[in-house]
Every structure is written in C-alpha cells, then in structure tokens.
Write a protein that holds these residues in place. Structure first.
Motif, short mmCIF file in Angstrom:
data_model
loop_
_atom_site.label_atom_id
_atom_site.label_comp_id
_atom_site.label_asym_id
_atom_site.label_seq_id
_atom_site.Cartn_x
_atom_site.Cartn_y
_atom_site.Cartn_z
N LEU A 367 -12.17 15.95 -15.80
CA LEU A 367 -13.07 17.00 -16.27
C LEU A 367 -13.22 16.94 -17.79
CD1 LEU A 367 -14.78 19.48 -15.60
CD2 LEU A 367 -12.71 20.88 -15.78
N THR A 368 -12.14 16.67 -18.49
CA THR A 368 -12.20 16.53 -19.94
C THR A 368 -13.14 15.40 -20.34
OG1 THR A 368 -9.93 17.36 -20.21
CG2 THR A 368 -10.84 16.06 -22.03
N ALA A 369 -13.06 14.27 -19.62
CA ALA A 369 -13.94 13.13 -19.91
C ALA A 369 -15.40 13.49 -19.72
CB ALA A 369 -13.56 11.95 -19.02
N THR A 370 -15.70 14.23 -18.67
CA THR A 370 -17.08 14.64 -18.41
C THR A 370 -17.62 15.49 -19.56
OG1 THR A 370 -16.62 14.67 -16.03
CG2 THR A 370 -18.60 15.81 -16.76
N ILE A 371 -16.82 16.41 -20.03
CA ILE A 371 -17.23 17.29 -21.14
C ILE A 371 -17.44 16.47 -22.41
CG2 ILE A 371 -16.48 19.18 -22.63
CD1 ILE A 371 -14.97 20.29 -20.17
N LEU A 372 -16.55 15.53 -22.70
CA LEU A 372 -16.67 14.71 -23.90
C LEU A 372 -17.95 13.88 -23.89
CD1 LEU A 372 -12.98 13.49 -24.31
CD2 LEU A 372 -14.22 15.00 -25.88
N LEU A 373 -18.25 13.28 -22.75
CA LEU A 373 -19.46 12.46 -22.64
C LEU A 373 -20.72 13.31 -22.77
CD1 LEU A 373 -18.27 10.13 -19.75
CD2 LEU A 373 -18.84 9.40 -22.07
N ALA A 374 -20.68 14.52 -22.22
CA ALA A 374 -21.83 15.42 -22.36
C ALA A 374 -22.03 15.81 -23.83
CB ALA A 374 -21.61 16.67 -21.51
N ILE A 375 -20.94 16.10 -24.52
CA ILE A 375 -21.03 16.45 -25.95
C ILE A 375 -21.58 15.29 -26.76
CG2 ILE A 375 -19.64 16.97 -28.01
CD1 ILE A 375 -17.79 18.59 -26.19
N TYR A 376 -21.08 14.08 -26.47
CA TYR A 376 -21.55 12.89 -27.21
C TYR A 376 -23.04 12.67 -26.97
CZ TYR A 376 -21.83 8.12 -28.97
OH TYR A 376 -22.19 6.99 -29.67
N SER A 377 -23.46 12.77 -25.72
CA SER A 377 -24.86 12.53 -25.40
C SER A 377 -25.77 13.54 -26.10
CB SER A 377 -25.07 12.60 -23.89
OG SER A 377 -26.39 12.26 -23.55
N LEU A 378 -25.39 14.80 -26.09
CA LEU A 378 -26.20 15.84 -26.73
C LEU A 378 -26.20 15.70 -28.26
CD1 LEU A 378 -25.14 18.91 -24.54
CD2 LEU A 378 -27.34 17.70 -24.50
N ARG A 379 -25.08 15.19 -28.78
CA ARG A 379 -24.96 15.08 -30.24
C ARG A 379 -25.59 13.82 -30.80
NH1 ARG A 379 -25.10 14.29 -34.76
NH2 ARG A 379 -23.65 14.78 -36.44
N TYR A 380 -25.45 12.69 -30.10
CA TYR A 380 -25.85 11.41 -30.65
C TYR A 380 -27.01 10.73 -29.91
CZ TYR A 380 -21.43 11.68 -33.21
OH TYR A 380 -20.41 12.07 -34.03
N GLU A 381 -27.40 11.24 -28.75
CA GLU A 381 -28.43 10.57 -27.96
C GLU A 381 -29.65 11.47 -27.74
OE1 GLU A 381 -26.16 7.34 -25.22
OE2 GLU A 381 -26.20 9.37 -24.43
N THR A 382 -29.96 12.30 -28.70
CA THR A 382 -31.11 13.20 -28.55
C THR A 382 -32.42 12.45 -28.66
OG1 THR A 382 -30.94 13.70 -30.90
CG2 THR A 382 -29.87 15.21 -29.38
N ASP A 383 -32.45 11.32 -29.39
CA ASP A 383 -33.67 10.52 -29.53
C ASP A 383 -33.68 9.43 -28.47
OD1 ASP A 383 -35.92 9.18 -30.26
OD2 ASP A 383 -35.10 8.34 -32.11
N THR A 384 -34.46 9.64 -27.42
CA THR A 384 -34.48 8.66 -26.32
C THR A 384 -35.69 7.73 -26.38
OG1 THR A 384 -35.67 10.25 -24.93
CG2 THR A 384 -33.27 10.26 -24.79
N ASP A 385 -36.48 7.83 -27.45
CA ASP A 385 -37.66 6.97 -27.62
C ASP A 385 -38.66 7.14 -26.48
OD1 ASP A 385 -36.62 5.87 -29.95
OD2 ASP A 385 -35.50 4.36 -28.82
#
Length: 395
Positions: A367-385
């Motif tokens: 569950l911790t891993a899922t939360i971390l990946l969601a945070i990373y995606s929202l923080r660093y992957e907002t520009d999807t081209d």
C-alpha cells in the motif's frame, strides 16, 4: 535488433529462473539441508543481498562497453549456479546463492541500456519489456520446470541446468549483440549525481516497499499453495506455470501501456492490483480456485510494474548514471525481496505457520508503494504531451 534482444532475453531467463526457482523448490532444499521452511528463506535472501552488493561492479566497469560487461556478468552467474548445485550444506548454499545474485542488478541495468539504444524512437519501453520477457518466461517455464525436477529428481539439477543457460547466453551475446558505446564517463561520483534529486528516491522506495509486500507472500508460495489451496506437491509446478504466464502477460501489457502513458502511473496501477490480491489472500479462507486466481493476479501485477520502473530510473540517470540507475531498480527490487522473505517468515512464526499471515505482513508495504507511485506521477508526470500527440482530422 531481434537477435540482440533474444540474446539479452536468454540472460534474463537465466537470472529470472535463478532468482525465483528457490520459491518453488524451497521445501525440497530445506529438507535436504536439514533446516526449517522459515530458515530456508535465507536461500532467497542471500540471492537478493548479492544483487544489492554486486551492483557496485558497475562503478569500476563504467569505462567498459556494455557487451563486455554482460559477458562478465553471465560468467559470474554460471559460477554461482554451479556452486549452488554442488553445495553440501546450508551455509555453502547461501554462499552460492549470494554469488549467483551478484551480477543480477548490473546485468538488467546494462541490458536495459542496450535495448534502449537499439530500439526505434518511441519504442524503448517495448524493447526493454521484450528483454524482461526472458525473466517472465523463466517464471512460466523455468521455475515450474525446476519445481518439477526437484519433486521427481533433484533440486540440484535445476541449478545445473541454469548454469547451462548462462553458458548459452555467453555464446549468444558474443555472436548477436553488436558493439554499443560505453555511457558517458562522469567519474565515480558523477554516476550517482541523479540521486541528489528526490524523484529517483521516491521510485526506489516504491520499488523496495512494493516488492517487500509481494515477497512477504511470494517467498512461501509453494507451501501456501499446498497448505491453503489444498494442492499436492506434484501440482505446484502447474501453478508456477500459471504464475509465469501471468508475469509474461503483465510484462508485455505494462511495457505497451508505458509507451503510451505515464510510467509511474502505470506502475501505480499494477501496484494497486497487488494490494487487492494480498488483501483477498488474507481474508479469503482459500481453496483451489481462489488460490489459483490470486496467484495469477499478483504475478501479473509483479511484472506489469517492472518495465515502467526500469525506464524511470534509466531516464533519471542520463548523463553518466544510466547503468547505475537501471541497476538501482534491481537493487531495490531484491532488497525488497530479502526483507519480504524475512517479514513473511516472521509472520509464519508469529502465527504458528498460518500461511494467510504472509499476505497480511505484506499489505502495509504494498500500500505504501502504491501511494508513493501516485504521488510521483502527480508531481512529476503532469505533462503527458497529450496535446502535441493530437492528430488533425479534416471533415
């Protein structure tokens, strides 16, 4: 390119089978070495620790060409598998497993670089997923085959065959993999410069916690299938084949989605699926049908997340840290493997060998891993081209 990827996939098969086969042959190895099942978990942990330590080889091999590095890594794997095959006691088997694991992370980091270099633009994830397919095929065929051999002949023969696959890979790589220029020499410290940013650490922590969660249960999947699912030991190889098939499908689907969407977002979806599987394993009483379905779900998720995580760190290491970045994923993966097997063993001892509790021990980590990946995606992957990829349509 196809021949090169096949050679790399053969190496991935050798490492994937060496890493996962112990889960299928754990009861036989434990009995032969006169140790308990939880203690035999050290045979799994030793390989994982070897992966973590062996990645340091890349620091000193940074000026070598990737092809030469891969040949060296396969030679070490060959030696470790041979040593494991002939180990006379538990201590020496632990040493053999440690040696086998030493080049694992370095191999996958280097092979990912080669695959990306040879791939067509926009198909890097697919190329990497094809090399990783060797690891998933190892789980579909190699691990069940090893389990079958252990059940009817000897678990030692399984390691002897893996040594032969490592030797075959040496030949295929020498013949089929072309010369690829070494990565930019940024010096010893320069290879780790990308780790001064928080993003890579979030991904590494997600890989570690995610695999700790899964391997808390997966490390003891063979006795779990027998004790909870009611399968005979002779049926376990077929269930391992089902798990391997799920890994193959998961790896290919994950690679395809990564080429078209967010890398961390894709990994987060897969990790969420593993959480659901672990929760069901703990709460459901378990029968043959249930355990087969749960095995498929978590196995699918395990390799669905592999390619996007591998690419995230390889991209983060651009400028001299590509090999370390790619290998760091495997370090985190196998560190989670080692800790997960320890967590699962502890849960078994605490619960008086109730195999439902191996999943319970893994749920908080996954569950911790899922939360971390969601945070990373929202923080660093907002520009999807997405806008740039829109195609005009004339009406």
């Amino acid at each position: 390119m196809k021949k090169s990827l096949l050679a790399l996939a053969c190496g991935a098969f050798a490492y994937g089978a060496a890493e996962f086969v112990m889960m299928g042959i754990l009861p036989q190895a434990a009995r032969d070495m006169h140790v308990s099942i939880p203690t035999a978990g050290n045979f799994i942990s030793a390989y994982a620790i070897g992966v973590c330590v062996g990645t340091l080889m890349l620091i000193f091999g940074r000026k070598m060409g990737p092809k030469k590095l891969i040949l060296i890594f396969m030679a070490i794997a060959l030696a470790g598998d041979l040593f494991s095959s002939f180990a006379p006691n538990a201590t020496l088997l632990v040493i053999g497993r440690f040696v086998s694991g030493l080049p694992h992370g370095a191999f996958f980091g280097t092979s990912a670089l080669v695959a990306k270099t040879l791939a067509d633009p926009g198909k890097e994830a697919k190329a990497v997923s094809l090399t990783i397919t060797g690891q998933t095929v190892a789980n579909m065929l190699g691990v069940p085959g090893g389990t079958f051999i252990a059940e009817h002949l000897s678990w030692r023969l399984a390691f002897l065959i893996l040594a032969g696959v490592a030797a075959l890979t040496v030949v295929l790589v020498a013949v089929w993999v072309p010369h690829v220029e070494p990565v930019k020499d940024a010096g010893i410290l320069g290879q780790f410069k990308f780790l001064t940013k928080p993003g890579p650490w979030v991904i590494l922590l997600a890989v570690f916690t995610g695999n700790t969660g899964i391997f808390s249960w997966w490390s003891y999947v063979s006795p779990w299938l027998q004790k909870v699912g009611g399968y005979t030991s002779g049926m376990v190889p077929l269930l391992m084949m089902l798990a391997g098939f799920a890994m193959v499908i998961g790896g290919l689907v994950g690679g395809h989605l990564t080429d078209h969407w967010r890398s961390a977002g894709t990994a987060g979806l897969g990790q969420c699926l593993s959480v659901i599987g672990l929760v069901l394993i703990f709460f459901m009483p378990g029968n043959r049908f249930d355990t087969a379905i749960f095995t498929f779900i978590i196995s699918f998720a395990l390799f669905f997340i592999s390619t996007p995580q591998q690419l995230l760190l390889a991209e983060a290491g651009k400028g001299g840290g590509e090999l370390i970045g790619g290998a760091a994923v495997q370090v985190a993966f196998n560190f989670g493997n080692a800790v997960g097997s320890t967590v699962g063993g502890g849960m078994l001892n605490m619960s008086h060998m109730n195999y439902h509790f191996t999943a319970l021990g893994g749920i908080p980590f996954a569950l911790t891993a899922t939360i971390l990946l969601a945070i990373y995606s929202l923080r660093y992957e907002t520009d999807t081209d997405a806008y740039e990829r829109l195609q005009p349509i004339d009406v």
